[in-house]
Structure formats: structure tokens, C-alpha cells
Design an enzyme around this catalytic site. Sequence first.
Site, PDB file in Angstrom:
ATOM      1  N   ASP A 263      44.528  41.184  38.632  1.00  0.00           N
ATOM      2  CA  ASP A 263      45.558  40.392  37.954  1.00  0.00           C
ATOM      3  C   ASP A 263      46.927  40.866  38.419  1.00  0.00           C
ATOM      4  O   ASP A 263      47.317  42.008  38.168  1.00  0.00           O
ATOM      5  CB  ASP A 263      45.418  40.564  36.440  1.00  0.00           C
ATOM      6  CG  ASP A 263      46.253  39.564  35.652  1.00  0.00           C
ATOM      7  OD1 ASP A 263      46.892  38.703  36.286  1.00  0.00           O
ATOM      8  OD2 ASP A 263      46.273  39.651  34.412  1.00  0.00           O
TER       9      ASP A 263
ATOM     10  N   ASP B 261      47.391  33.793  40.730  1.00  0.00           N
ATOM     11  CA  ASP B 261      47.666  35.232  40.727  1.00  0.00           C
ATOM     12  C   ASP B 261      46.556  36.078  40.110  1.00  0.00           C
ATOM     13  O   ASP B 261      46.781  37.236  39.773  1.00  0.00           O
ATOM     14  CB  ASP B 261      48.979  35.505  39.993  1.00  0.00           C
ATOM     15  CG  ASP B 261      48.850  35.345  38.484  1.00  0.00           C
ATOM     16  OD1 ASP B 261      47.953  34.606  38.049  1.00  0.00           O
ATOM     17  OD2 ASP B 261      49.647  35.962  37.754  1.00  0.00           O
ATOM     18  N   GLU B 262      45.367  35.540  39.960  1.00  0.00           N
ATOM     19  CA  GLU B 262      44.277  36.361  39.432  1.00  0.00           C
ATOM     20  C   GLU B 262      42.939  35.870  39.938  1.00  0.00           C
ATOM     21  O   GLU B 262      42.761  34.688  40.233  1.00  0.00           O
ATOM     22  CB  GLU B 262      44.283  36.377  37.906  1.00  0.00           C
ATOM     23  CG  GLU B 262      44.045  35.036  37.262  1.00  0.00           C
ATOM     24  CD  GLU B 262      43.951  35.127  35.746  1.00  0.00           C
ATOM     25  OE1 GLU B 262      43.187  35.982  35.250  1.00  0.00           O
ATOM     26  OE2 GLU B 262      44.639  34.341  35.070  1.00  0.00           O
TER      27      GLU B 262
END
Length: 413
Positions: free
Chosen positions: A11, A107-108
Site C-alpha cells: 500500500d 496505489d495498492e
Amino acid sequence: MGKGRVIFHVDMNSFYASVEMAYDPSLKGKAIAVAGSVKDRRGIVVTSSYEARAKGVRSPIPVWQALRKCPELILIPPNFDRYRSASQKIFSLLEEYTPLVEKVSIDEGYMDVTTTIKKVHPLELAKEIQQRILAEMDLPCSIGIAPNKFLAKMASDMKKPLGITVLRKRDIAEKLWSLPIEEMYGIGRRSVDTYKKYQLHTIGDLAKADPAWLEKKFGINGPRLHCRANGIDERPVDPEAVFHFKSVGNSTTLPEDTTNEGRLTDVLHQLSHSVHVRMKRKHVFCYGVQLTIRYDDRKTITRSRKLEHPIQEKDDIFTVALSLWKQAWNGRPIRLLGVTGYDVIDKKYAYEPLDLFRYEEQIKQATLAETISSIHKRYGKPIVAKGKDLDLFKEVDETKKGTSFDRDFFQHD
């Protein structure tokens, strides 16, 4: 970690803000926020640096309110090309370690490193990945290590920024059950009060509840969350998952071919509503809308429009679809209409130039839509609807749902 799977949840920390600081190092250590409509101060903060968060600037709050909390706040308009480029580099790096990488959002993502750890300890592997992303891209991340996706996700949230956390099943009673119910992944903010109404205040309360009672109160999601709270999650890490929701579309074949503009407008309205509901359920917004028209001679055409800002609301989808229809329709009788939202993005990375004069109105609309959607989801039929939607539910009941994997959804005959 013993036998079984080893899953990482990677993350990125304050991703948009971190990308901007990597692009312009002079911003490091300063209170910055990425926000829409920066110039007129009526936009919404999308994300903020940890320095800004320390001053109370968190997403999503209006820009004017953020500036009141932190007068020295540096506002930066979003640069999605820059963020997508950084995201591609991150996931390319992760795929160097295992082909089993599932992109959850920009983004993860998850990694199944069960095979990889035969050569290196999970903690050492996580440290290497974290340090490489920081060294090569100047971007911080947190990594959760666990035997399944849910626990890995919960673990990555426990220490930010630059955290590495291991969460084993034997640890959940100590580390997880005491957390408030709102911190559990899978429970939306608007659902929290409902859970608390039934005395489910912590994750432990949910874990100890009777699954049959949970299903009665919360539908099929109740037992699913009960399993998660007890550390049970058999979902695989699926590298193809990101492609499942490239688009969200609905189409309907009309009872009879028609040129009735009022009827066709009503159908477009209901299709837009259906797409909105499904996008909301999947927690996505779209950057484009596509319209499909099939005429009485089975000729099919499609028209699409890319948008500057992502949308999810029914009226926004309908406005674009109606405009496309008016431009494309040749006046012949129509047999089928379809509306699709494409180029989707996770809702937490979508931003709208929110008009603060309509803020309360939009919140009320969102709350009403949430209530109606939850009733439809539970009972499987539209027993409750807003007035202007009521008749449409009766007429457009043969709606077909489509995603990018339904390859024949927009097939031209």
C-alpha cells in the site's frame, strides 16, 4: 509463517502527494494537498501529505476548509498521467518477484509470495521490496504480511508510513478484535451506524456473532464479514482481476422497435440508473461513457465520449448518454440501447470539482441512493424507488449487465 500461503499487501503511502514530492523534491517536508479546482477554492482535497494531515487536512474536505486549517498548505492540481506512470513502475517491480500480483487500485495491490519465500524470509523480502520502491522511485509504502488477503490488507494499515506488519491467524484475537468496527476492511462508512445499532462495536463483536443472525440482518455480506473477522479468506491473488472491471455496462432489448423519443429517453434514464448502481456497488467512477444503438435492421453502432473528470452519479451518466444518442440517432426504429461507463477508477482516487453550493444536496442524494440500493441488494427487486424511476423498473426489466469480459455485449451483427 509456517505452511500455507504467504500474501503481501503493498500500500503506497499518501500516493498522489508522494508522487508530487518525488517529482519536485522541494515539496518534501511541507504541507501539501492534491485537490481539484485549486484556483476557485471550491474543489475537494484528494489526498494530502503527512505534514498536512498533522494539521487536520484529510480527504475529502473542501479546499477552503483545508486552507482554514492549514494556511500554509500548498495546493497542487492532480496529474493523473504522472500517477499512472508511477503506478506502472511500481507494479512492474512487484512482478519481478512473482507473477501472482493483483492490482487493487492505482496505489495498492496483493502479492502471493508463497513460492518466492522458499528462497528468502518473508520479512527480508518485504524489506527489500519496500527499500527498492523508495530508492528507485522515491515513494514510501507499507506492507502487510499474512496468510490471506484480508489479513494482509488489515496489517498494511497498522503502521504508516514505511511500515511492515505481520498478522498471523493466531494473532487476530489480540491485534484485530479490539479494533472499532469502522476500521474493518469491507465495512463502509455509511454502514457503521447500522452495525453499532446491533451492538457490533468492534471487529471482535462481529467475529463472535452468529452467522445466521448476521445473514438475517445484513444479507449475504454478513456471513462473509464474519469469516473475515475470524481470519478466514480463501480468495486467491488474481492477476487478471484488474481487467474484470474495465467497464460497467447495461443494455436492454426493447419490447418492440420504436422511434418514440419519450420512451427512448426513459430507457436511457433507467440504463444510466442501473450503471450508476453497479458502479456504486463496485466502488468505481468512470472517465468515459459509451452508448450502443441497435436498429430494427440489426445494424449496431457505438459512440463514446472521454470525460475530463470521472463520474458516477446517474444524472451525469444520463446527460452524456442522452447527448451521444441525440448526435448518433438517424431516426430509424431502435431495437436495443446500451449504456456503459468505461475507463473506471477506484472511487477513492476519483475527484469531482464539487460545487459547495450543492454540497448538502449531493450528500442527501448520496444517502438516499445508498438506502435504496441497499434495499434492492437485499431483496433482489426494486420494491423502493424514487418517483421518476418507478415506472421504468416495470418496463426495463430485461436489462443485461455487461463488463469488459462480456465480449459479445457490443458485438456488431
